[in-house]
Design a protein around this motif. Sequence first.
Motif, PDB file in Angstrom:
ATOM      1  N   SER A  99      -0.470   7.837  19.723  1.00  0.00           N
ATOM      2  CA  SER A  99      -1.162   6.741  20.393  1.00  0.00           C
ATOM      3  C   SER A  99      -0.587   6.558  21.784  1.00  0.00           C
ATOM      4  O   SER A  99       0.432   7.122  22.137  1.00  0.00           O
ATOM      5  CB  SER A  99      -1.010   5.461  19.588  1.00  0.00           C
ATOM      6  N   ARG A 100      -1.252   5.721  22.559  1.00  0.00           N
ATOM      7  CA  ARG A 100      -0.757   5.442  23.907  1.00  0.00           C
ATOM      8  C   ARG A 100       0.607   4.769  23.851  1.00  0.00           C
ATOM      9  O   ARG A 100       1.444   4.977  24.698  1.00  0.00           O
ATOM     10  CB  ARG A 100      -1.736   4.546  24.648  1.00  0.00           C
ATOM     11  N   GLY A 101       0.824   3.946  22.845  1.00  0.00           N
ATOM     12  CA  GLY A 101       2.112   3.258  22.714  1.00  0.00           C
ATOM     13  C   GLY A 101       3.261   4.227  22.547  1.00  0.00           C
ATOM     14  O   GLY A 101       4.325   4.042  23.094  1.00  0.00           O
ATOM     15  N   ARG A 102       2.996   5.288  21.808  1.00  0.00           N
ATOM     16  CA  ARG A 102       4.056   6.271  21.596  1.00  0.00           C
ATOM     17  C   ARG A 102       4.369   7.013  22.887  1.00  0.00           C
ATOM     18  O   ARG A 102       5.509   7.281  23.200  1.00  0.00           O
ATOM     19  CB  ARG A 102       3.635   7.242  20.509  1.00  0.00           C
ATOM     20  N   ARG A 103       3.326   7.348  23.650  1.00  0.00           N
ATOM     21  CA  ARG A 103       3.564   8.037  24.926  1.00  0.00           C
ATOM     22  C   ARG A 103       4.330   7.131  25.881  1.00  0.00           C
ATOM     23  O   ARG A 103       5.223   7.578  26.588  1.00  0.00           O
ATOM     24  CB  ARG A 103       2.233   8.458  25.544  1.00  0.00           C
ATOM     25  N   ALA A 104       3.964   5.861  25.911  1.00  0.00           N
ATOM     26  CA  ALA A 104       4.662   4.920  26.794  1.00  0.00           C
ATOM     27  C   ALA A 104       6.123   4.799  26.379  1.00  0.00           C
ATOM     28  O   ALA A 104       7.011   4.755  27.215  1.00  0.00           O
ATOM     29  CB  ALA A 104       3.983   3.556  26.757  1.00  0.00           C
ATOM     30  N   ARG A 105       6.367   4.753  25.069  1.00  0.00           N
ATOM     31  CA  ARG A 105       7.737   4.682  24.575  1.00  0.00           C
ATOM     32  C   ARG A 105       8.512   5.921  24.980  1.00  0.00           C
ATOM     33  O   ARG A 105       9.666   5.859  25.352  1.00  0.00           O
ATOM     34  CB  ARG A 105       7.729   4.557  23.048  1.00  0.00           C
ATOM     35  N   SER A 106       7.858   7.063  24.918  1.00  0.00           N
ATOM     36  CA  SER A 106       8.535   8.306  25.257  1.00  0.00           C
ATOM     37  C   SER A 106       8.888   8.337  26.736  1.00  0.00           C
ATOM     38  O   SER A 106       9.956   8.786  27.117  1.00  0.00           O
ATOM     39  CB  SER A 106       7.647   9.477  24.839  1.00  0.00           C
ATOM     40  N   ARG A 107       7.989   7.839  27.612  1.00  0.00           N
ATOM     41  CA  ARG A 107       8.309   7.778  29.044  1.00  0.00           C
ATOM     42  C   ARG A 107       9.469   6.830  29.278  1.00  0.00           C
ATOM     43  O   ARG A 107      10.363   7.115  30.050  1.00  0.00           O
ATOM     44  CB  ARG A 107       7.081   7.319  29.832  1.00  0.00           C
ATOM     45  N   SER A 108       9.441   5.701  28.607  1.00  0.00           N
ATOM     46  CA  SER A 108      10.504   4.718  28.752  1.00  0.00           C
ATOM     47  C   SER A 108      11.832   5.306  28.284  1.00  0.00           C
ATOM     48  O   SER A 108      12.868   5.095  28.898  1.00  0.00           O
ATOM     49  CB  SER A 108      10.154   3.475  27.938  1.00  0.00           C
ATOM     50  N   HIS A 109      11.784   6.056  27.172  1.00  0.00           N
ATOM     51  CA  HIS A 109      13.004   6.673  26.654  1.00  0.00           C
ATOM     52  C   HIS A 109      13.560   7.675  27.641  1.00  0.00           C
ATOM     53  O   HIS A 109      14.763   7.706  27.895  1.00  0.00           O
ATOM     54  CB  HIS A 109      12.730   7.337  25.310  1.00  0.00           C
ATOM     55  N   SER A 110      12.701   8.520  28.236  1.00  0.00           N
ATOM     56  CA  SER A 110      13.209   9.525  29.171  1.00  0.00           C
ATOM     57  C   SER A 110      13.760   8.843  30.421  1.00  0.00           C
ATOM     58  O   SER A 110      14.735   9.298  30.997  1.00  0.00           O
ATOM     59  CB  SER A 110      12.122  10.535  29.530  1.00  0.00           C
ATOM     60  N   ARG A 111      13.146   7.730  30.842  1.00  0.00           N
ATOM     61  CA  ARG A 111      13.638   7.002  32.006  1.00  0.00           C
ATOM     62  C   ARG A 111      15.015   6.415  31.698  1.00  0.00           C
ATOM     63  O   ARG A 111      15.936   6.524  32.503  1.00  0.00           O
ATOM     64  CB  ARG A 111      12.659   5.891  32.369  1.00  0.00           C
ATOM     65  N   SER A 112      15.180   5.819  30.537  1.00  0.00           N
ATOM     66  CA  SER A 112      16.467   5.221  30.203  1.00  0.00           C
ATOM     67  C   SER A 112      17.526   6.304  30.019  1.00  0.00           C
ATOM     68  O   SER A 112      18.694   6.077  30.289  1.00  0.00           O
ATOM     69  CB  SER A 112      16.360   4.362  28.947  1.00  0.00           C
ATOM     70  N   SER A 113      17.104   7.483  29.564  1.00  0.00           N
ATOM     71  CA  SER A 113      18.042   8.593  29.419  1.00  0.00           C
ATOM     72  C   SER A 113      18.585   9.003  30.796  1.00  0.00           C
ATOM     73  O   SER A 113      19.781   9.254  30.944  1.00  0.00           O
ATOM     74  CB  SER A 113      17.351   9.766  28.743  1.00  0.00           C
ATOM     75  N   TRP A 114      17.703   9.066  31.798  1.00  0.00           N
ATOM     76  CA  TRP A 114      18.157   9.430  33.141  1.00  0.00           C
ATOM     77  C   TRP A 114      19.048   8.341  33.725  1.00  0.00           C
ATOM     78  O   TRP A 114      20.029   8.634  34.405  1.00  0.00           O
ATOM     79  CB  TRP A 114      16.953   9.675  34.063  1.00  0.00           C
TER      80      TRP A 114
END
Length: 95
Positions: A55-70
Amino acid sequence: MSEHEQDGQEREFDLRWADDAEHKEPSARARMLAARWKDNPPGPVPFRPDPDHRSRGRRARSRSHSRSSWVSTAVVFGCVAAVIVLLGYINFRAP
């Protein structure tokens, strides 16, 4: 032969005897699950979910996760650089 050596040999014999047993009793968890599944078997569970479940929510979570990882990586490298500079400054000031 001392009593300690005899106990060790008996234990080793018991372990070999247990390992060579033809019938091995299942663990308590295996028995519990077998009893539970006897009346109500579990449904099939796919190894990987279907691709259309994303879902879109999962993609948004994944972007947020990669941003927080950086951000986390940048903070760690910044702290390491600050410690190196501080140690260099201390060594420079010492006679």
